[in-house]
Design an enzyme around this catalytic site. Sequence first.
Site, short mmCIF file in Angstrom:
data_model
loop_
_atom_site.label_atom_id
_atom_site.label_comp_id
_atom_site.label_asym_id
_atom_site.label_seq_id
_atom_site.Cartn_x
_atom_site.Cartn_y
_atom_site.Cartn_z
N GLY A 1 47.11 77.47 215.21
CA GLY A 1 47.84 76.44 215.93
C GLY A 1 48.15 75.25 215.03
N SER A 2 48.17 74.06 215.62
CA SER A 2 48.62 72.87 214.88
C SER A 2 47.63 72.38 213.83
CB SER A 2 48.92 71.75 215.87
OG SER A 2 50.03 72.09 216.68
#
Length: 654
Positions: free
Chosen positions: A329-330
Amino acid sequence: MSRTILRDHHGERYNFQLRLLVALVCVVLGFMVLIGRFFYLQVMQHEKYHTLAESNRISLVPIPPPRGYIYDRNGVVLARNQSEYTLEITPSKLEHSLEDTINALSQYVEITTKDRRRFKTLMDESKDFESLPIKVRLTDEEVARFAAQAFRFTGVEIKARPFRYYPMGESASHLVGYIGRINDDDLDKLDDEGLLPNYKGTDHMGKFGLEQSYEEVLHGKTGYEEVEIDSNGHAINSLKRTPPVAGSNLILSIDIKLQQIAEQAFGTNRGALVAMDPTTGEVLALVSRPGFDPNLFVDGIDAQSWKELNDSTDRPLNDRAIQGTYAPGSTFKPFMALGALEIGKRTPQWGMSDPGFFQLGNHRWNDDAKGGHGWVDMRRSIVASCDVYYYQLANDMGIDNISNFMAPFGFGQKSGIDLPGEKTGVLPSQEWKRRTFRKNPAAGKWVAGDTVSIGIGQGFNTYTPLQMAQAVSILAADGIVHRPHLVRYIEDPATSARTPVAPAPIGRIALKQANIDIVKDAMVGVNKEGTGAAAFRGAEYVSAGKTGTAQVYSVKNGKKDIIGKVHNALTDNAWFIAFAPADKPRIALALIVENGGWGASAAAPIARQVLDYYMVGKVPGQPTPAPSSTPTPDASDEDTDPASAPSPDPAQAQ
């Protein structure tokens, strides 16, 4: 008329003497053969047959060594040997048949079918003058009942034997591991490695975790006792004893209190956390939730417990920290930003107007913030976690530039941690995709759309929490690469001498310090005014972090799952990476909460509890002790009112 027969006395005497001489020669030759054979056996072959005779008269009885202990960095015992009473039978000393004896014993001590099967196996592998356990871990009541009837059972006695004990139970179970009974596969492996003689008399060996990876160190050296036996194989006398050498102790880098605080912070959630010292590579905590009780495995786990563990949908036996592979993810974005700076694809000032989506051809990738984030430069792209910025950046960098930059950080490769079973994960590239889909060349062709998702840590990206912790540790250490390790010292139990086992730094990634500082500053901003601000409001130290939310299933038609309204198994995974203090990091961590939803709300609070304890000694639910050397925040940090930091919008809390 009679005939007179004249006898040839001279001839007869000659024949008789000849036969006598031949007989004498035969006798002499026979005696010479016997004497020669006697001389050959008694003189020339004396050593050989003396050794054989002694081996028939003397038997070597193995004495297993005490297994080494495992301690945390502060001396807390994580694995030790505990003396337990066992009921033991020496078959050669029995007055009655073995079956009758066991049946009689069962009137006073519960002997199960499992106990009988185990004893039969031990009998097949042992000699009848060895004492073998028929029942282990006797209760005080069982000891008392047998003691009152012991006079009835010749060849049966109660002994105290050491058993492995894990006093922390589930805590740190995946990293400590457990021992189990040696099976046929283990024996074959030991034989292949030339270690089988050192395991004579040993019933158990490491099967998981550090107990397995440091088996040879923990086991020690088997001793022997020379026992004189009679023609029936009964022991008569003890002639000589070579004592065993105890296994070495392991002193870990783990802080068990930090470990337990991290475990408790997960609550009932599944997930993993790895915390490291970025200056040494020492692992301070390695959490995988849920855990299991390693004591269940020591003497053979029962069928019901095994079924519960093995069939559980929570997979408690899986070490998520080193075996779970997830899209990051981020949390991937700070590394993307650093890569863009290093290869010249971005400057810190380069910005863009975020419309809330990125269009490539006929496909649109949406941001979680409706309408976008407005004007976004590099710092704001990390602080606010802007997807569109990284969609565009990934497309501009290209997959091979991304892959080549990320590889030195340890993404998609084993770290070499001193634990068995570490998974590799996937750092995608064009070559990786061709190799993976080699049976379908069309599917193995890399397309531009594949690259776009990589920019926000989705797509083919999958890494372990350990790999993420190592990567953020390298970033915190300004590019210095250490191999993660759990064991600090190997300790001689006799002399207490300690041998350091910490590996030297692997090397340093050639990075510009100015670029590192830009990314670090943005990560500090995450915890001060960005997606991590709510979790770190009021912290007594300055930390850097990055939230992450990774999809578990594909989003269709631009619709996002709503946490709490879908099945938990489909909810996004929540990530958080961090290090502290921001200026001179002493701890770096990565954690994931499986199906936790937003990284800001599910993962960041766990990181806060871990860092609070490590940095200022704060225990959840207890007042903070006065620190002896708490890092002093910068004046600029003191001027910032934590209460003024905005709470993260769920649509931005990635």
